[in-house]
Design an enzyme around this catalytic site. Sequence first.
Site, PDB file in Angstrom:
ATOM      1  N   ASP A   1      78.968  34.763  30.296  1.00  0.00           N
ATOM      2  CA  ASP A   1      78.068  34.926  31.417  1.00  0.00           C
ATOM      3  C   ASP A   1      77.950  36.446  31.626  1.00  0.00           C
ATOM      4  O   ASP A   1      78.730  37.232  31.078  1.00  0.00           O
ATOM      5  CB  ASP A   1      78.605  34.205  32.663  1.00  0.00           C
ATOM      6  CG  ASP A   1      77.479  33.918  33.648  1.00  0.00           C
ATOM      7  OD1 ASP A   1      76.443  34.607  33.591  1.00  0.00           O
ATOM      8  OD2 ASP A   1      77.632  33.021  34.492  1.00  0.00           O
TER       9      ASP A   1
HETATM   10  C1  BGC Z   1      74.558  33.510  35.995  1.00  0.00           C
HETATM   11  C2  BGC Z   1      74.042  32.856  34.735  1.00  0.00           C
HETATM   12  C3  BGC Z   1      72.776  33.527  34.313  1.00  0.00           C
HETATM   13  C4  BGC Z   1      73.053  34.999  34.074  1.00  0.00           C
HETATM   14  C5  BGC Z   1      71.838  35.798  33.623  1.00  0.00           C
HETATM   15  C6  BGC Z   1      74.660  35.013  35.852  1.00  0.00           C
HETATM   16  O1  BGC Z   1      74.838  35.626  37.073  1.00  0.00           O
HETATM   17  O2  BGC Z   1      75.794  32.959  36.346  1.00  0.00           O
HETATM   18  O3  BGC Z   1      73.860  31.494  34.931  1.00  0.00           O
HETATM   19  O4  BGC Z   1      72.235  32.918  33.192  1.00  0.00           O
HETATM   20  O5  BGC Z   1      73.529  35.572  35.269  1.00  0.00           O
HETATM   21  O6  BGC Z   1      70.937  35.932  34.661  1.00  0.00           O
END
Ligand code: BGC
Length: 920
Positions: free
Chosen positions: A706
Amino acid sequence: MNGKIFDLNEYAAKAREAAAEGIVMLKNDGPLLPLSKDTKVAIFGRSQFHYYKSGTGSGGMVNTRYVTGILEALEAEKCFVVNPAVKAVYESWMEEHPFEVGDGWAKEPWFQEEMPLEPEFVEAASKDSDAAIIVIGRTAGEDQDNKAEEGSYLLTKTELNMISEVCKVFKHTIVLLNVGNTIDMKWVEASNPSSVLYVWQGGQEGGSGIVDVLSGKVTPSGRLTDTIARNIEDYPSTANYGDDKRNFYAEDIYVGYRYFETFAKEKVLYPFGFGMSYTSFERKLDKLVETRDKVDVLVEVTNTGEYEGKEVVQIYCEAPQGRLGKPARVLCGFAKTKILSPKESVIVKISCPKYLFSSYDDSGVTGHRYSYVLEEGSYGIYIGRDVRQAEYAGSIDIAELTMVEALKEAMAPFVSYQRMKPAAGEGGQLHVAYEEVPMGTVDPMKRRGENIPKEIAYTGDKGLKLEDVSEGRTSMEDFIAQLSDEDLCCIVRGEGMCSSKVTPGTAGAFGGVTGRLSAFGIPLGCCADGPSGIRMDSGTYAFAMPNGTCLACSFNEELLKELYEFEGMELRKNNIDTLLGPGMNLHRNPLNGRNFEYFSEDPLVTGKMAAAQLKGMDKYGVTGTIKHFVCNNQEHSRNEVEAVISERALRELYLKGFEIAVKEGGAYSIMSTYGPVNGFWTASNYDLLTTILRGEWGFEGIVMTDWWARGNEPGGPADVKNTSAMVRCQNDLFMVTTDSEKNTWQDDSMEGISGGKTARAEFQRSAMNLCGTLMRMPAFLRSRGIETELDKQLKECIEEDEKELLEMRIVKVETETEIPAEWIDTQKGKSTLLQVVLVEEDASRLSFSCRIPSAGELSQIPLSIFRDKQLLKMITLTGKDSEWRTEILDLEPAFCSTYFLKFYFGQSGMEIKDCKIEIV
Ligand code: BGC
């Protein structure tokens, strides 16, 4: 239909169908619904004006061309007559009580202040209307869990009062819940509205889907994918939810209906799988066919009512308690019928793999530790409308304990705690008992040490390109042999957010992120949020889907596949290879802020829905990155909070959906989470990402972190710099740095390789995972300049309002960068878009000179300047401005050092010069 391959109207029609099919009707006394044409409706609740198309955070940031809310749809469809007096009162009240947006990330309030209702006002409205519709709206999302408080999980006093006042006076009342997840429902008993419907957050077509159900154009066929209990405390996870540091999963496999049907039926208000229809169905067992690995249940479904409609057939299994203890019911299969006309019958065949009847023995009590087993005894098969009403249809007998799959210990907990287990009391009634959770015995890092792949000797550049691998001219190993340590460190770094190397405004770029890597023919992959549509922070329009819960409640895999075929085309058209979704964490507790992105409390529904979406996107050569692997079950303290959980609960519940998505849906891209599970942050969890994912499930693809997630050493704290701990577990990509060559996060990859913490061979393995995956993606075609027939057809579908984005220029600023005057189109109605890429997240300054050289004294020429879609300044030059005048705009530091500027000219005739951006 305009003959084009990608038609926004067809997309909208499919999304509308899905939004309607996900609606779950919980109550329909009278029956009141469907409303007859021209019914005069008074609409209460301010959310009629502010429809929540999705929850908040990355999963909700889709820039749509439009969103059709409830009131708009009711008015546009002209099925009913909206009481104008009630509407007018709300409109004037809202002038004094505007929608509160909230200031910044995760700051949008869960609810909006509601208009208090005076009894006389309701009374007057009732005299003038046939029915009342009450709309309740809620949001929550990333970094913002729900809370068991008024205005979030609970209704506010004003909302409760609104419902009770309206229900007291109106004979016919309909409550619509425009919410992301299930909420407290005790008010239904207290106020007794005629009809109650969860309409969820239905995306940009949500309002239209609702009207289709209210008018009877669509017979509701959504079913709850969660159990609704009376009180939040009744959910067995609540006692171990919301901690900052550590949550013990003491309820173990008894999540949702698995708990309530086994131990606490009386606590349920609406059971899992429940949902009403305008018509009625009869389900009759046609045949039960048992083969070695599965049981086929053939059910004859007849529409016995007066409306046409679809039915969801659900098959549950009741396994013998045996030594392991089992939930009273487990969903083993489901199917949705086609639309059945009154009296029409159809036979649906539902195949239930015995694997789903089996249980994972993590203690060895059956003599088969670390195996899926079928304990001896009779396995009851139940066919139902919902888990509670499912009727016994027959059983299969397992004569002796049967081992279904022998696995090995993986991801076991190392902290002791007690977990729930059924115990038989008087009359065989099961009650909750507890047992010690089996502890881990294997050191996963030792396992990793024993399985380090063989190093490929470095050869330097031999002139081999990735295409030589795909064409069979060389092996992947010989190709990877050319990558230096520096290349290996760079390839595991993704870049973003809003990397200027890929589609503007997307979350990340990966693969050929440096000049050297791209010279080897390694393409640049592009990923974008997800899951309910494409997030492009550049302002590009995209389509917003119904949220995950809504889609899952349709129980319609085919529909999800068809809908995500559109998503697939949209991704492909925008040069995006993978959508960051579907979200697949279980609804362990109703308070998780991201439940709206996820599907269900049940792993089978979760896995099947994800697989359907993946198959849809795959049709157009793109995919989804299933997330968050695994146990991202609360947002609070999501970087820190550890899930302490048994192997059994992991395998039977939390991993199961992902397993289905990999094995049936063909997933080849996965995102790990921010937090730890049983001691290891998931990005550095060897058993999760190697032993189980690749070893057991045969996953061949990439795992990414993530965004800015951390990894840890055994027993140690987590660190974002710890990329080598990630790579050795086959978390192939750290997402995201701003510049992979400069190593902006100062990760430890190079020290990792040279100091031996992580073997060079492990970096090479991740590089192979990445290259192999990229070869499957459209990125590989793009990198070779290949335009397929599909790409040509999609190009023809670029809308007028997308064209400015195609012409967007990139402005890189180290200290100061001049923007050539000819880049800015000053013609009437034209806009110019610039992507500004700074080296650091610094404050910057835009300056330019402007004039209108020849204009009448009364002329006015407006220029609007936007940053990331927000109006920064409007400048209007008049006839007096024939001399150059200088404009200076100071800009706050940018998120991730990138922002978008847009100049829009309302009239022709202005001249611009000396335009520049500098760091200040
Ligand atoms: C989230 C993800 C997301 C990523 C990119 C993170 O803060 O938990 O689900 O895909 O950011 O935006």
